[in-house]
Design a protein around this motif. Structure first.
Motif, short mmCIF file in Angstrom:
data_model
loop_
_atom_site.label_atom_id
_atom_site.label_comp_id
_atom_site.label_asym_id
_atom_site.label_seq_id
_atom_site.Cartn_x
_atom_site.Cartn_y
_atom_site.Cartn_z
N ASP A 1 -1.88 -18.59 18.55
CA ASP A 1 -1.68 -18.97 19.94
C ASP A 1 -2.76 -19.92 20.43
O ASP A 1 -3.95 -19.75 20.14
CB ASP A 1 -1.65 -17.73 20.84
CG ASP A 1 -0.37 -16.91 20.64
OD1 ASP A 1 0.67 -17.55 20.41
OD2 ASP A 1 -0.43 -15.67 20.72
N GLY A 2 -2.33 -20.91 21.17
CA GLY A 2 -3.24 -21.84 21.83
C GLY A 2 -2.71 -22.10 23.23
O GLY A 2 -2.20 -21.20 23.90
N LEU A 3 -2.81 -23.34 23.67
CA LEU A 3 -2.32 -23.74 24.99
C LEU A 3 -1.37 -24.92 24.82
O LEU A 3 -1.59 -25.78 23.96
CB LEU A 3 -3.48 -24.16 25.90
CG LEU A 3 -4.53 -23.09 26.20
CD1 LEU A 3 -5.75 -23.72 26.85
CD2 LEU A 3 -3.95 -22.02 27.09
N PRO A 4 -0.31 -24.98 25.61
CA PRO A 4 0.59 -26.14 25.52
C PRO A 4 -0.13 -27.42 25.89
O PRO A 4 -0.73 -27.51 26.96
CB PRO A 4 1.70 -25.81 26.53
CG PRO A 4 1.58 -24.35 26.80
CD PRO A 4 0.13 -24.02 26.64
N GLY A 5 -0.11 -28.40 25.00
CA GLY A 5 -0.71 -29.70 25.29
C GLY A 5 0.34 -30.70 25.71
O GLY A 5 0.14 -31.51 26.61
N CYS A 6 1.50 -30.64 25.04
CA CYS A 6 2.65 -31.47 25.40
C CYS A 6 3.89 -30.69 24.96
O CYS A 6 3.94 -30.22 23.82
CB CYS A 6 2.59 -32.83 24.70
SG CYS A 6 4.05 -33.87 25.01
N VAL B 1 -0.24 -28.67 20.62
CA VAL B 1 -0.88 -27.40 20.96
C VAL B 1 -2.39 -27.62 20.88
O VAL B 1 -2.89 -28.16 19.89
CB VAL B 1 -0.46 -26.27 19.99
CG1 VAL B 1 -1.26 -25.00 20.27
CG2 VAL B 1 1.03 -25.99 20.12
N VAL B 2 -3.11 -27.22 21.91
CA VAL B 2 -4.57 -27.35 21.93
C VAL B 2 -5.20 -25.97 22.03
O VAL B 2 -4.57 -25.01 22.46
CB VAL B 2 -5.04 -28.24 23.10
CG1 VAL B 2 -4.52 -29.65 22.96
CG2 VAL B 2 -4.61 -27.65 24.44
N GLY B 3 -6.47 -25.88 21.62
CA GLY B 3 -7.21 -24.63 21.77
C GLY B 3 -6.69 -23.48 20.92
O GLY B 3 -6.87 -22.33 21.29
N ALA B 4 -6.07 -23.78 19.77
CA ALA B 4 -5.60 -22.71 18.86
C ALA B 4 -6.78 -22.24 18.03
O ALA B 4 -6.92 -22.55 16.84
CB ALA B 4 -4.47 -23.23 17.97
N GLN B 5 -7.67 -21.48 18.67
CA GLN B 5 -8.97 -21.17 18.10
C GLN B 5 -8.89 -20.43 16.77
O GLN B 5 -9.77 -20.58 15.91
CB GLN B 5 -9.78 -20.33 19.09
CG GLN B 5 -10.08 -21.05 20.39
CD GLN B 5 -10.78 -20.15 21.39
OE1 GLN B 5 -10.83 -18.94 21.24
NE2 GLN B 5 -11.33 -20.74 22.43
#
Length: 758
Positions: free
Chosen positions: A179-184, A376-380
């Protein structure tokens, strides 16, 4: 204890895999507490049981095989209570459940603490002792602290889907979700290509090679160069350092001797690893060893090893830079991917982008949205090095990455991708149609831009102007402030492309998560710090140059509107207007007959919401930035994965705040637009329209969907829906209700980006 805790956590975080991390944790905790048993039970969601995954002191054959129901035994009791259970004699407790397979017969004292992450119990950590005694408060506090540290490791394992692999090592690879954050928004399937920066050992992936001799030769050549580099440094240092400090360079040279660190690197190369990967493996191992040492001096030597590793890696990369082959279906991977790195890749081959760092407002994410690339960004928790050249799925709707997808799951995403393509193709026919409801209510749909690539995409989708032009982007892609003429040329292209439609240019908005490398702003809390209008009012020389460039760019077009970001008081609006008027007079004195443009403010903070009427009395328009407004109203940083799930633009406070701004502005006869993400999401766009918002501005990729939705409903339907949701007090319920009603109205296919796909 703090030093012991630090070393345990460090060692566990550096473990090669999850089983090793759990075994290390059990061993180190048992030793640190001087007890006889330390065991770790983890929750298996599918089986609804706690499985013994690691133990020091119980029978090893029980590990991976013994389990307890979620409410069974003392372990289940810890999980149910979600707090420590400390017993001097476990056998006498009514919840005690005897497990003969573990060999726990001799152990009476029991202390169990839950391992929790984001409010969920992931497992239970237990220590036991033969004596009949209660563990003291310091021991309990230590175990609670350790379990809190362990939770991140376990959560990572849960997310990656490898937590229970050791129970069935021969079984098939199961789908893994990160899981990360939606980037686009959007979905994509392709093969990962890892982009990593130069001289960053941690970013180097594993890669097999066939020509071992060539790799060793490359290493030897790099070592020759680094040794010479160290000797040169030593010679320069001899003029300013004492004998003792100079001895460090001799240590460096001894470590670089072919029979020292390089010999270990060569062993890994002979096993088939490329030189960079072999170097990373050896350096990481030595760094871990140094960092675990008790002696502070020796621990600090880890930095020396790291430095040497980076120097050797830099030479390896300089002599033979990796030639990246981009497949036709390419998913770009990286910790951070800069916009220039992105632009170097052939656009037609990029299917998706994934980063383990960054936010939705990073320059790369903005570029990705402009190009319509699912991101997807921030998929740590994504193990980047393992994803290189692997088939993965990017779910930009939900902000999730999928690896090892089952055929059924892959087929589901293929259908989604096809549906999106067909939907977009069907929407193209609406390009020149107005956004008008079935009962004749019309609303202009505009776009948010910032890059030249936005222009064509926006015009192709029938944008009626620009509701937000992010002027900071031309500042972000340079290594200095752009000159007035450079800015004028850029702004002119935007204004000319959309004329006669209006183009609303936001003045420089930096700070928060938008920074300039040549104008760093370092603050403990940047979102409540020096940002937006605060920066430019403190630097009128920057503000005046920008406004003059905007005004000159509008010569003969007269479609410029200027918007002020992050306004919190009428004083800021008045000061900025004074400077704008001054710049206008200066430009007119230069002989340019330019009309004074409309000036507006962004409503982004609660203070502006409650001064909406006063602001409307002083400016020509208001524009609501729902991204920041939602963030500030709910005290939620949506780029913080710990609390991002609390970010909800359907929260009653957000809806009522927007309605308040619209009503206050309209009483003064001032129009209101929305340029945040709510404008580009079908459900919230219809609610905004029902509130009386005069224009909606969004990313170009969302424009046709919103237009299609507007054209399929009556304004009376949206007003009724608004009245219904304004009476609700739960944002999640509101979101679900809006989706349900729009689905009933026949808009289901337009709501894909709000639905959980996995």
């Amino acid at each position: 204890m703090l030093d012991t805790l630090r070393r345990i956590v460090q060692e566990v975080n550096n473990a090669a895999d999850i089983p090793s991390a759990l075994n290390l944790m059990a061993k180190r905790v048992r030793d640190a507490m001087g007890t006889e048993v330390c065991s770790i039970y983890l929750r298996h969601e599918e089986e609804q049981r706690y499985v013994l995954m690691a133990s020091e002191g119980l029978k090893q054959e029980a590990v991976g095989h013994v389990s307890l129901g979620l409410s069974e035994g003392l372990v289940g009791q810890v999980g149910l209570r979600e707090e420590p259970v400390n017993l001097e004699d476990a056998f006498s407790h009514p919840k005690f459940h005897y497990l003969a397979e573990t060999g726990e017969d001799p152990f009476h004292a029991f202390l169990g603490v839950p391992v929790m992450h984001h409010g969920k119990v992931l497992g239970v950590m237990v220590v036991q002792q033969r004596d009949v005694r209660r563990f003291d408060q310091s021991e309990e506090a230590f175990l609670v602290t350790i379990s809190a540290q362990l939770s991140a490791v376990i959560a990572h394992a849960h997310a990656s889907g490898v937590l229970f692999d050791q129970l069935d090592p021969g079984g098939p690879d199961l789908p893994s979700f990160y899981d990360g954050l939606p980037g686009c928004p959007g979905a994509a399937i392709g093969f990962g290509v890892l982009l990593f920066p130069a001289a960053d050992l941690s970013a180097v992936p594993d890669r097999q090679v066939e020509d071992v001799s060539a790799e060793i030769a490359r290493l030897d050549d790099a070592l020759v160069r680094v040794r010479q580099e160290v000797r040169d440094l030593a010679e320069r240092a001899s003029k300013s350092l004492g004998t003792e400090e100079q001895a460090l360079f001799d240590v460096y040279l001894r470590m670089l001797d072919r029979h020292a660190l390089p010999a270990e690197v060569i062993v890994h190369i002979r096993e088939g690893q490329w030189a960079q990967g072999a170097l990373r493996t050896v350096v990481d191992a030595h760094v871990r060893n140094f960092e675990m040492m008790d002696d502070p001096y020796l621990r600090e030597r880890a930095a020396d090893v790291r430095d040497l590793g980076r120097r050797v890696l830099a030479q390896l990369q300089s002599q033979n830079r990796r030639h990246i082959v981009f497949p036709d279906d390419c998913i770009l991977l990286g910790e951070d991917i800069s916009a220039p790195m992105l632009m170097e890749v052939p656009r037609e081959r990029i299917r998706g982008i994934v980063t383990t760092r960054g936010s939705r407002n990073s320059h790369m994410a903005i570029v990705a949205r402009a190009m319509g690339i699912p991101t997807v960004v921030g998929a740590q928790n994504l193990p980047l090095k393992k994803m290189d050249d692997k088939e993965i799925i990017v779910d930009g709707f939900r902000g999730r990455v999928v690896a090892n997808a089952s055929p059924e799951l892959k087929e589901q995403f293929e259908e989604i991708i096809a549906e999106e393509a067909n939907l977009q193709a069907g929407l193209e026919k609406l390009r020149d149609e107005p956004a008008e409801t079935l009962d004749g209510v019309r609303i202009p749909l505009q776009v948010n831009t910032g890059l030249m690539t936005d222009i064509n995409r926006s015009i192709e989708r029938g944008a009626e102007g620009v509701g937000l032009y992010r002027t900071e982007i031309p500042f972000m892609v340079r290594d200095r402030f752009p000159s007035e003429e450079e800015q004028r040329v850029i702004y002119r292209e935007q204004l000319a492309a959309f004329a006669p439609h209006p183009v609303t240019m936001r003045t420089l908005d930096i700070g928060g998560d938008k920074s300039l490398s040549y104008f760093p702003i370092e603050e403990e809390n940047p979102f409540l710090g020096w940002r937006g209008i605060r920066v430019t009012l403190d630097h009128p020389e920057i503000f005046m140059v920008q406004v003059r460039a905007m005004l000159k760019a509008s010569d003969g077009l007269d479609n410029l509107r200027i918007m002020l970001p992050m306004v919190t008081s009428v004083i800021e609006a008045e000061e900025a207007q004074h400077l704008i008027h001054r710049a206008w007079l200066e430009v007119r004195d230069e002989g340019l007959d330019i009309a004074m443009p409309q000036v507006g403010v962004m409503i982004e903070v609660p203070a502006a919401v409650y001064q909406a009427r006063a602001l409307a009395q002083r400016v020509d328009f208001l524009s609501i930035g729902t991204n920041d407004l939602t963030q500030y109203l709910l005290a939620v940083d949506r780029n913080n994965r710990q609390v991002a799930s609390l970010y909800n633009s359907y929260h009653p406070a957000v809806l009522h705040a927007i309605l308040h701004v619209v009503e206050q502005a309209h009483e003064e006869g001032v129009p209101v637009s929305v340029c945040g993400e709510m404008a580009g999401e079908v459900g919230s766009a219809l609610l905004l329209m029902a509130m009386g918002v005069n224009a909606l501005s969004m990313n170009a990729s969302n424009l046709l969907k919103v237009k299609a939705a507007v054209r399929q409903v009556k304004a009376s339907f949206t007003r009724q829906l608004l009245n219904e949701v304004l009476a609700m007090d739960n944002g999640e319920v509101i979101a679900a209700y809006v989706d349900l009603q729009l689905d009933k109205a026949g808009l289901g296919e337009l709501l894909r980006n709000r639905k959980a796909l996995v």
